[in-house]
Design a protein around this motif. Sequence first.
Motif, PDB file in Angstrom:
ATOM      1  N   LYS A   1       5.543  -0.070  10.032  1.00  0.00           N
ATOM      2  CA  LYS A   1       6.322   0.726  10.979  1.00  0.00           C
ATOM      3  C   LYS A   1       7.084   1.851  10.282  1.00  0.00           C
ATOM      4  CE  LYS A   1       6.864  -3.092  14.246  1.00  0.00           C
ATOM      5  NZ  LYS A   1       7.808  -3.934  15.028  1.00  0.00           N
ATOM      6  N   CYS A   2       6.334   2.601   9.500  1.00  0.00           N
ATOM      7  CA  CYS A   2       6.974   3.723   8.802  1.00  0.00           C
ATOM      8  C   CYS A   2       7.317   4.816   9.803  1.00  0.00           C
ATOM      9  CB  CYS A   2       6.068   4.253   7.697  1.00  0.00           C
ATOM     10  SG  CYS A   2       4.649   5.177   8.286  1.00  0.00           S
ATOM     11  N   ALA A   3       8.201   5.706   9.405  1.00  0.00           N
ATOM     12  CA  ALA A   3       8.708   6.744  10.300  1.00  0.00           C
ATOM     13  C   ALA A   3       7.851   8.000  10.292  1.00  0.00           C
ATOM     14  CB  ALA A   3      10.151   7.101   9.909  1.00  0.00           C
ATOM     15  N   ASP A   4       6.728   7.991   9.554  1.00  0.00           N
ATOM     16  CA  ASP A   4       5.870   9.167   9.446  1.00  0.00           C
ATOM     17  C   ASP A   4       4.797   9.116  10.538  1.00  0.00           C
ATOM     18  OD1 ASP A   4       4.132  11.179   8.807  1.00  0.00           O
ATOM     19  OD2 ASP A   4       4.043  10.732   6.665  1.00  0.00           O
ATOM     20  N   PRO A   5       4.905   9.923  11.609  1.00  0.00           N
ATOM     21  CA  PRO A   5       3.921   9.859  12.701  1.00  0.00           C
ATOM     22  C   PRO A   5       2.516  10.268  12.262  1.00  0.00           C
ATOM     23  CG  PRO A   5       5.395  11.734  12.995  1.00  0.00           C
ATOM     24  CD  PRO A   5       5.952  10.934  11.865  1.00  0.00           C
ATOM     25  N   ASP A   6       2.434  11.231  11.335  1.00  0.00           N
ATOM     26  CA  ASP A   6       1.112  11.661  10.858  1.00  0.00           C
ATOM     27  C   ASP A   6       0.392  10.525  10.131  1.00  0.00           C
ATOM     28  OD1 ASP A   6       1.525  14.128  11.912  1.00  0.00           O
ATOM     29  OD2 ASP A   6       2.081  15.087  10.024  1.00  0.00           O
ATOM     30  N   LEU A   7       1.139   9.789   9.289  1.00  0.00           N
ATOM     31  CA  LEU A   7       0.543   8.672   8.552  1.00  0.00           C
ATOM     32  C   LEU A   7       0.105   7.570   9.513  1.00  0.00           C
ATOM     33  CD1 LEU A   7      -0.222   7.210   5.985  1.00  0.00           C
ATOM     34  CD2 LEU A   7       2.172   6.507   5.698  1.00  0.00           C
ATOM     35  N   ASN A   8       0.938   7.275  10.496  1.00  0.00           N
ATOM     36  CA  ASN A   8       0.573   6.255  11.483  1.00  0.00           C
ATOM     37  C   ASN A   8      -0.654   6.685  12.295  1.00  0.00           C
ATOM     38  OD1 ASN A   8       2.561   4.352  10.848  1.00  0.00           O
ATOM     39  ND2 ASN A   8       4.086   5.368  12.145  1.00  0.00           N
ATOM     40  N   ALA A   9      -0.729   7.974  12.613  1.00  0.00           N
ATOM     41  CA  ALA A   9      -1.886   8.487  13.348  1.00  0.00           C
ATOM     42  C   ALA A   9      -3.164   8.314  12.529  1.00  0.00           C
ATOM     43  CB  ALA A   9      -1.674   9.956  13.699  1.00  0.00           C
ATOM     44  N   ILE A  10      -3.068   8.552  11.223  1.00  0.00           N
ATOM     45  CA  ILE A  10      -4.229   8.369  10.343  1.00  0.00           C
ATOM     46  C   ILE A  10      -4.627   6.903  10.283  1.00  0.00           C
ATOM     47  CG2 ILE A  10      -4.994   8.505   7.930  1.00  0.00           C
ATOM     48  CD1 ILE A  10      -3.251  11.022   7.666  1.00  0.00           C
ATOM     49  N   LEU A  11      -3.637   6.020  10.194  1.00  0.00           N
ATOM     50  CA  LEU A  11      -3.932   4.590  10.149  1.00  0.00           C
ATOM     51  C   LEU A  11      -4.648   4.139  11.426  1.00  0.00           C
ATOM     52  CD1 LEU A  11      -0.616   3.284   8.568  1.00  0.00           C
ATOM     53  CD2 LEU A  11      -2.896   3.013   7.574  1.00  0.00           C
ATOM     54  N   TYR A  12      -4.161   4.618  12.569  1.00  0.00           N
ATOM     55  CA  TYR A  12      -4.813   4.266  13.834  1.00  0.00           C
ATOM     56  C   TYR A  12      -6.239   4.833  13.893  1.00  0.00           C
ATOM     57  CZ  TYR A  12      -0.825   2.247  16.378  1.00  0.00           C
ATOM     58  OH  TYR A  12       0.186   1.419  16.813  1.00  0.00           O
ATOM     59  N   SER A  13      -6.378   6.086  13.495  1.00  0.00           N
ATOM     60  CA  SER A  13      -7.687   6.734  13.562  1.00  0.00           C
ATOM     61  C   SER A  13      -8.687   6.081  12.608  1.00  0.00           C
ATOM     62  CB  SER A  13      -7.537   8.220  13.240  1.00  0.00           C
ATOM     63  OG  SER A  13      -8.785   8.869  13.290  1.00  0.00           O
ATOM     64  N   ASN A  14      -8.207   5.757  11.398  1.00  0.00           N
ATOM     65  CA  ASN A  14      -9.092   5.106  10.425  1.00  0.00           C
ATOM     66  C   ASN A  14      -9.481   3.703  10.874  1.00  0.00           C
ATOM     67  OD1 ASN A  14      -8.732   7.428   9.002  1.00  0.00           O
ATOM     68  ND2 ASN A  14      -7.853   6.477   7.186  1.00  0.00           N
ATOM     69  N   ARG A  15      -8.519   2.993  11.449  1.00  0.00           N
ATOM     70  CA  ARG A  15      -8.850   1.654  11.953  1.00  0.00           C
ATOM     71  C   ARG A  15      -9.856   1.760  13.095  1.00  0.00           C
ATOM     72  NH1 ARG A  15      -4.336  -2.588  14.116  1.00  0.00           N
ATOM     73  NH2 ARG A  15      -4.354  -1.195  15.923  1.00  0.00           N
ATOM     74  N   ALA A  16      -9.732   2.811  13.905  1.00  0.00           N
ATOM     75  CA  ALA A  16     -10.696   3.026  14.991  1.00  0.00           C
ATOM     76  C   ALA A  16     -12.103   3.221  14.424  1.00  0.00           C
ATOM     77  CB  ALA A  16     -10.285   4.244  15.821  1.00  0.00           C
ATOM     78  N   ALA A  17     -12.191   3.973  13.316  1.00  0.00           N
ATOM     79  CA  ALA A  17     -13.502   4.191  12.703  1.00  0.00           C
ATOM     80  C   ALA A  17     -14.118   2.878  12.229  1.00  0.00           C
ATOM     81  CB  ALA A  17     -13.377   5.174  11.540  1.00  0.00           C
ATOM     82  N   ALA A  18     -13.297   2.020  11.616  1.00  0.00           N
ATOM     83  CA  ALA A  18     -13.790   0.717  11.149  1.00  0.00           C
ATOM     84  C   ALA A  18     -14.201  -0.158  12.332  1.00  0.00           C
ATOM     85  CB  ALA A  18     -12.721   0.026  10.313  1.00  0.00           C
ATOM     86  N   GLN A  19     -13.382  -0.151  13.385  1.00  0.00           N
ATOM     87  CA  GLN A  19     -13.716  -0.933  14.579  1.00  0.00           C
ATOM     88  C   GLN A  19     -15.010  -0.429  15.214  1.00  0.00           C
ATOM     89  OE1 GLN A  19     -12.358  -3.655  15.322  1.00  0.00           O
ATOM     90  NE2 GLN A  19     -10.134  -3.613  15.516  1.00  0.00           N
ATOM     91  N   TYR A  20     -15.202   0.871  15.182  1.00  0.00           N
ATOM     92  CA  TYR A  20     -16.417   1.462  15.749  1.00  0.00           C
ATOM     93  C   TYR A  20     -17.655   0.926  15.046  1.00  0.00           C
ATOM     94  CZ  TYR A  20     -19.906   4.954  17.002  1.00  0.00           C
ATOM     95  OH  TYR A  20     -21.064   5.572  17.439  1.00  0.00           O
ATOM     96  N   TYR A  21     -17.604   0.891  13.720  1.00  0.00           N
ATOM     97  CA  TYR A  21     -18.768   0.419  12.963  1.00  0.00           C
ATOM     98  C   TYR A  21     -18.962  -1.091  13.102  1.00  0.00           C
ATOM     99  CZ  TYR A  21     -19.598   4.948  10.839  1.00  0.00           C
ATOM    100  OH  TYR A  21     -19.906   6.267  10.635  1.00  0.00           O
TER     101      TYR A  21
END
Length: 388
Positions: free
Chosen positions: A109-129
């Motif tokens: 729960k870091c305060a960096d929205p850009d980093l959290n957005a990357i984490l969500y997007s990257n996890r989405a890529a892994a879930q997709y595969y």
Amino acid sequence: MERPESDAASEDAMDSFLEKFQTQPYRGGFHEDQWEEEFEKIPLFMKKAPSEIDPQENPDLACLQSIIFDEERSPEEQARTFKDEGNDYFKEKDYKKAVISYTEGLKKKCADPDLNAILYSNRAAAQYYLGNFRSALNDVTAARKLKPCHLKAIVRGALCHLELKNYVEAVNWCDEGLQIDATEKKLLEMRAKADKLKRTEQRDIRKAKLKEKKEQNQNEALLQAIVARNIRLVSEAAGEDEDSASEGLGELILSGLTSENLYGARLSVDDGGRLSWPVLFLYPEYAQSDFISAFHEDSRFIDHLMVMFGETPSWDLEQKYCPDNLEVYFEDDDRSELYRVPPKSTLLEVLQHPRYFVKALTPAFLVCVGSSAFCRNYLRGRKVRQVK
């Protein structure tokens, strides 16, 4: 020029260390026959890290791990570490572990929205595969809430919608992404594909509706033909009589008109408005049966018997099933009675009999040799009436 005392002491210590090997061997080196295995235990030279790190077996690696995942570091640093770890797993195509790492990063729960957005997007890529398209879609949606213009998240979301056959949404996501970058190749290609599939789907829906409407009209024509003939149907599923003459047929019978029976046939009407029924002949003496897929209502029973018994069936070992010897009956279950059908009767004449009820849209009749001992025993004790 004299050397500083510290340098002199250092050289003396080194000389003393080297002289020691003249009297005793060095015991901390690699074994000659196991040097590769021991080399692999050094973190710097490991080709692959163990999935579970045992501090006693790999103390150096455990030490590095404790430094990397030090809880005293800031949430942002810890989240970034998990992001990098997830990226490494992703490159190795270990998508399950990648999902775990990205999830751990989000838990910080870091305060960096850009980093959290990357984490969500990257996890989405892994879930997709992994084939978890809905989970991936949830993640890219969360990423866009934090960073609406996250192009990778939009691309991955469009891919998820495409896999889920949500073609309209896929086109919408592509359009939103192209507003950010009108030259994005993946979005352009995906939009074209999704739009084509959307049009195909819409065409198929229209065709299905037209087919449904056509079948409905055919069913209504069949229903009207049955009602006009005063033919009574029985819905076995409902367990109640459906009298077409007085009450009309329910939705259950209507739906039954569209479906084939177990033999792959169904009631039909020709261009002249005449009905053809799927009909079942049962031979209880030998537990055999014949199925006529289209028995025209104006055809006589004897006409079909002449065709079916033009040659002796394999099960008629006594060769007694000849058209002239056969008797046809139908059962009245309510009254436990049998009705003998004249062979020269048409199917329509029998179906219009007040005590005949068609079950499952497939009329059924019993056939046996009238002069046989089986037939006499079969009819004994049962009331038999003659169809006029």
